[in-house]
Design a protein around this motif. Structure first.
Motif, PDB file in Angstrom:
ATOM      1  N   VAL A 128      10.325  -1.131 -10.081  1.00 13.78           N
ATOM      2  CA  VAL A 128       9.294  -1.913  -9.400  1.00 13.78           C
ATOM      3  C   VAL A 128       9.504  -1.845  -7.887  1.00 13.78           C
ATOM      4  O   VAL A 128       8.546  -1.680  -7.125  1.00 13.78           O
ATOM      5  CB  VAL A 128       9.276  -3.375  -9.900  1.00 13.78           C
ATOM      6  CG1 VAL A 128       8.370  -4.242  -9.040  1.00 13.78           C
ATOM      7  CG2 VAL A 128       8.836  -3.431 -11.359  1.00 13.78           C
ATOM      8  N   MET A 129      10.753  -1.929  -7.439  1.00 15.57           N
ATOM      9  CA  MET A 129      11.030  -1.830  -5.997  1.00 15.57           C
ATOM     10  C   MET A 129      10.631  -0.454  -5.465  1.00 15.57           C
ATOM     11  O   MET A 129      10.067  -0.337  -4.366  1.00 15.57           O
ATOM     12  CB  MET A 129      12.499  -2.121  -5.730  1.00 15.57           C
ATOM     13  CG  MET A 129      12.868  -3.583  -5.951  1.00 15.57           C
ATOM     14  SD  MET A 129      14.640  -3.935  -5.896  1.00 15.57           S
ATOM     15  CE  MET A 129      15.100  -3.296  -4.299  1.00 15.57           C
ATOM     16  N   GLY A 130      10.906   0.590  -6.249  1.00 18.46           N
ATOM     17  CA  GLY A 130      10.509   1.942  -5.850  1.00 18.46           C
ATOM     18  C   GLY A 130       8.998   2.088  -5.779  1.00 18.46           C
ATOM     19  O   GLY A 130       8.462   2.749  -4.878  1.00 18.46           O
ATOM     20  N   LEU A 131       8.291   1.452  -6.721  1.00 17.16           N
ATOM     21  CA  LEU A 131       6.825   1.493  -6.708  1.00 17.16           C
ATOM     22  C   LEU A 131       6.272   0.746  -5.500  1.00 17.16           C
ATOM     23  O   LEU A 131       5.317   1.206  -4.858  1.00 17.16           O
ATOM     24  CB  LEU A 131       6.274   0.889  -8.007  1.00 17.16           C
ATOM     25  CG  LEU A 131       6.603   1.641  -9.296  1.00 17.16           C
ATOM     26  CD1 LEU A 131       6.172   0.834 -10.516  1.00 17.16           C
ATOM     27  CD2 LEU A 131       5.972   3.025  -9.304  1.00 17.16           C
ATOM     28  N   GLU A 132       6.868  -0.408  -5.188  1.00 13.24           N
ATOM     29  CA  GLU A 132       6.419  -1.180  -4.023  1.00 13.24           C
ATOM     30  C   GLU A 132       6.565  -0.357  -2.746  1.00 13.24           C
ATOM     31  O   GLU A 132       5.663  -0.337  -1.907  1.00 13.24           O
ATOM     32  CB  GLU A 132       7.234  -2.482  -3.890  1.00 13.24           C
ATOM     33  CG  GLU A 132       6.913  -3.513  -4.941  1.00 13.24           C
ATOM     34  CD  GLU A 132       7.784  -4.749  -4.824  1.00 13.24           C
ATOM     35  OE1 GLU A 132       7.244  -5.850  -5.061  1.00 13.24           O
ATOM     36  OE2 GLU A 132       8.994  -4.630  -4.508  1.00 13.24           O
ATOM     37  N   GLU A 133       7.689   0.334  -2.629  1.00 19.38           N
ATOM     38  CA  GLU A 133       7.938   1.154  -1.438  1.00 19.38           C
ATOM     39  C   GLU A 133       6.976   2.348  -1.372  1.00 19.38           C
ATOM     40  O   GLU A 133       6.380   2.622  -0.337  1.00 19.38           O
ATOM     41  CB  GLU A 133       9.387   1.646  -1.440  1.00 19.38           C
ATOM     42  CG  GLU A 133       9.775   2.405  -0.194  1.00 19.38           C
ATOM     43  CD  GLU A 133      11.231   2.837  -0.232  1.00 19.38           C
ATOM     44  OE1 GLU A 133      11.507   3.970   0.191  1.00 19.38           O
ATOM     45  OE2 GLU A 133      12.083   2.046  -0.701  1.00 19.38           O
ATOM     46  N   ALA A 134       6.803   3.034  -2.485  1.00 19.60           N
ATOM     47  CA  ALA A 134       5.965   4.234  -2.512  1.00 19.60           C
ATOM     48  C   ALA A 134       4.491   3.925  -2.273  1.00 19.60           C
ATOM     49  O   ALA A 134       3.787   4.685  -1.601  1.00 19.60           O
ATOM     50  CB  ALA A 134       6.137   4.963  -3.837  1.00 19.60           C
ATOM     51  N   PHE A 135       4.008   2.810  -2.829  1.00 20.03           N
ATOM     52  CA  PHE A 135       2.589   2.470  -2.711  1.00 20.03           C
ATOM     53  C   PHE A 135       2.316   1.455  -1.606  1.00 20.03           C
ATOM     54  O   PHE A 135       1.171   1.052  -1.408  1.00 20.03           O
ATOM     55  CB  PHE A 135       2.064   1.934  -4.052  1.00 20.03           C
ATOM     56  CG  PHE A 135       1.918   2.999  -5.107  1.00 20.03           C
ATOM     57  CD1 PHE A 135       0.764   3.774  -5.188  1.00 20.03           C
ATOM     58  CD2 PHE A 135       2.936   3.236  -6.026  1.00 20.03           C
ATOM     59  CE1 PHE A 135       0.622   4.741  -6.166  1.00 20.03           C
ATOM     60  CE2 PHE A 135       2.802   4.213  -7.007  1.00 20.03           C
ATOM     61  CZ  PHE A 135       1.652   4.973  -7.075  1.00 20.03           C
ATOM     62  N   LYS A 136       3.383   1.027  -0.913  1.00 27.11           N
ATOM     63  CA  LYS A 136       3.262   0.047   0.173  1.00 27.11           C
ATOM     64  C   LYS A 136       2.529  -1.216  -0.279  1.00 27.11           C
ATOM     65  O   LYS A 136       1.547  -1.646   0.330  1.00 27.11           O
ATOM     66  CB  LYS A 136       2.605   0.676   1.386  1.00 27.11           C
ATOM     67  CG  LYS A 136       3.414   1.825   1.972  1.00 27.11           C
ATOM     68  CD  LYS A 136       2.744   2.465   3.141  1.00 27.11           C
ATOM     69  CE  LYS A 136       3.466   3.634   3.740  1.00 27.11           C
ATOM     70  NZ  LYS A 136       4.525   4.282   3.091  1.00 27.11           N
ATOM     71  N   ILE A 137       3.041  -1.767  -1.403  1.00 30.23           N
ATOM     72  CA  ILE A 137       2.462  -2.976  -1.983  1.00 30.23           C
ATOM     73  C   ILE A 137       3.578  -3.984  -2.243  1.00 30.23           C
ATOM     74  O   ILE A 137       4.760  -3.661  -2.087  1.00 30.23           O
ATOM     75  CB  ILE A 137       1.739  -2.683  -3.316  1.00 30.23           C
ATOM     76  CG1 ILE A 137       2.720  -2.071  -4.338  1.00 30.23           C
ATOM     77  CG2 ILE A 137       0.521  -1.800  -3.103  1.00 30.23           C
ATOM     78  CD1 ILE A 137       2.179  -1.967  -5.743  1.00 30.23           C
TER      79      ILE A 137
ATOM     80  N   LYS B 220      -4.840  -2.263  -9.383  1.00 25.85           N
ATOM     81  CA  LYS B 220      -5.423  -3.583  -9.183  1.00 25.85           C
ATOM     82  C   LYS B 220      -5.026  -4.168  -7.830  1.00 25.85           C
ATOM     83  O   LYS B 220      -5.860  -4.681  -7.085  1.00 25.85           O
ATOM     84  CB  LYS B 220      -4.976  -4.518 -10.320  1.00 25.85           C
ATOM     85  CG  LYS B 220      -5.526  -5.915 -10.220  1.00 25.85           C
ATOM     86  CD  LYS B 220      -5.027  -6.776 -11.363  1.00 25.85           C
ATOM     87  CE  LYS B 220      -5.438  -8.215 -11.185  1.00 25.85           C
ATOM     88  NZ  LYS B 220      -4.876  -9.081 -12.229  1.00 25.85           N
ATOM     89  N   ILE B 221      -3.727  -4.081  -7.505  1.00 31.64           N
ATOM     90  CA  ILE B 221      -3.242  -4.615  -6.229  1.00 31.64           C
ATOM     91  C   ILE B 221      -3.869  -3.856  -5.062  1.00 31.64           C
ATOM     92  O   ILE B 221      -4.307  -4.466  -4.081  1.00 31.64           O
ATOM     93  CB  ILE B 221      -1.704  -4.557  -6.158  1.00 31.64           C
ATOM     94  CG1 ILE B 221      -1.103  -5.532  -7.165  1.00 31.64           C
ATOM     95  CG2 ILE B 221      -1.198  -4.845  -4.753  1.00 31.64           C
ATOM     96  CD1 ILE B 221       0.409  -5.386  -7.356  1.00 31.64           C
ATOM     97  N   VAL B 222      -3.918  -2.545  -5.161  1.00 29.37           N
ATOM     98  CA  VAL B 222      -4.496  -1.727  -4.082  1.00 29.37           C
ATOM     99  C   VAL B 222      -5.983  -2.025  -3.906  1.00 29.37           C
ATOM    100  O   VAL B 222      -6.463  -2.157  -2.783  1.00 29.37           O
ATOM    101  CB  VAL B 222      -4.260  -0.216  -4.353  1.00 29.37           C
ATOM    102  CG1 VAL B 222      -5.060   0.647  -3.408  1.00 29.37           C
ATOM    103  CG2 VAL B 222      -2.773   0.106  -4.250  1.00 29.37           C
ATOM    104  N   SER B 223      -6.732  -2.159  -5.009  1.00 30.18           N
ATOM    105  CA  SER B 223      -8.168  -2.424  -4.885  1.00 30.18           C
ATOM    106  C   SER B 223      -8.438  -3.829  -4.343  1.00 30.18           C
ATOM    107  O   SER B 223      -9.412  -4.040  -3.634  1.00 30.18           O
ATOM    108  CB  SER B 223      -8.879  -2.219  -6.223  1.00 30.18           C
ATOM    109  OG  SER B 223      -8.509  -3.222  -7.133  1.00 30.18           O
TER     110      SER B 223
END
Length: 135
Positions: free
Chosen positions: A98-107, A129-132
């Motif tokens: 999840v931390m890696g996803l947050e960093e990669a997608f800047k969320i 969903k978060i990005v939209s």
């Protein structure tokens, strides 16, 4: 308050409304006459579901991040349906994913949402969903 219903055999049956909802798995009505009608309520299996499919590119990027975070051997098949636990991830690995996803997608993923992630598709749907919602 009771409701009175007449059966096919002509006898009256009174139904009382419960104070709160109950889960009924089987109900039958029977009497001494042979021509009484019996009803049985049974749970119905789900026949269809509404699926929210994540974008293909989001799923692919999540697959790559999961492979890197879990240091999976080359050629390991990771798809949208892949469960983190099936790939060998424990709870700490899932937090790191999840931390890696947050960093990669800047969320930023809140804790309650992070706990609902079990598959790559779950993660990709949440990211989309978060990005939209951020737009």
């Amino acid at each position: 308050m009771a409701a009175i219903t007449t059966t096919a055999a002509g006898s009256a049956v009174a139904f009382a409304r419960p104070a709160k909802a109950i889960n009924v798995s089987s109900v039958s009505f029977a009497g001494s006459r042979k021509n009484n009608v019996a009803f049985t309520l049974q749970p119905v299996t789900q026949r269809f579901a509404v699926l929210r499919a994540a974008k293909k590119e989001t799923v692919e990027k999540v697959c790559d991040i999961v492979k890197k975070q879990l240091v999976l051997p080359e050629g390991t098949d990771v798809t949208g349906a892949s469960k983190f636990t099936d790939l060998g991830a424990d709870s700490l690995d899932t937090v790191e994913i999840v931390m890696g996803l947050e960093e990669a997608f800047k969320i930023s993923v809140d804790e309650s949402s992070a706990q609902s992630i079990a598959t790559v598709e779950d993660a990709a749907e949440l990211i989309d969903k978060i990005v939209s919602n951020a737009k």
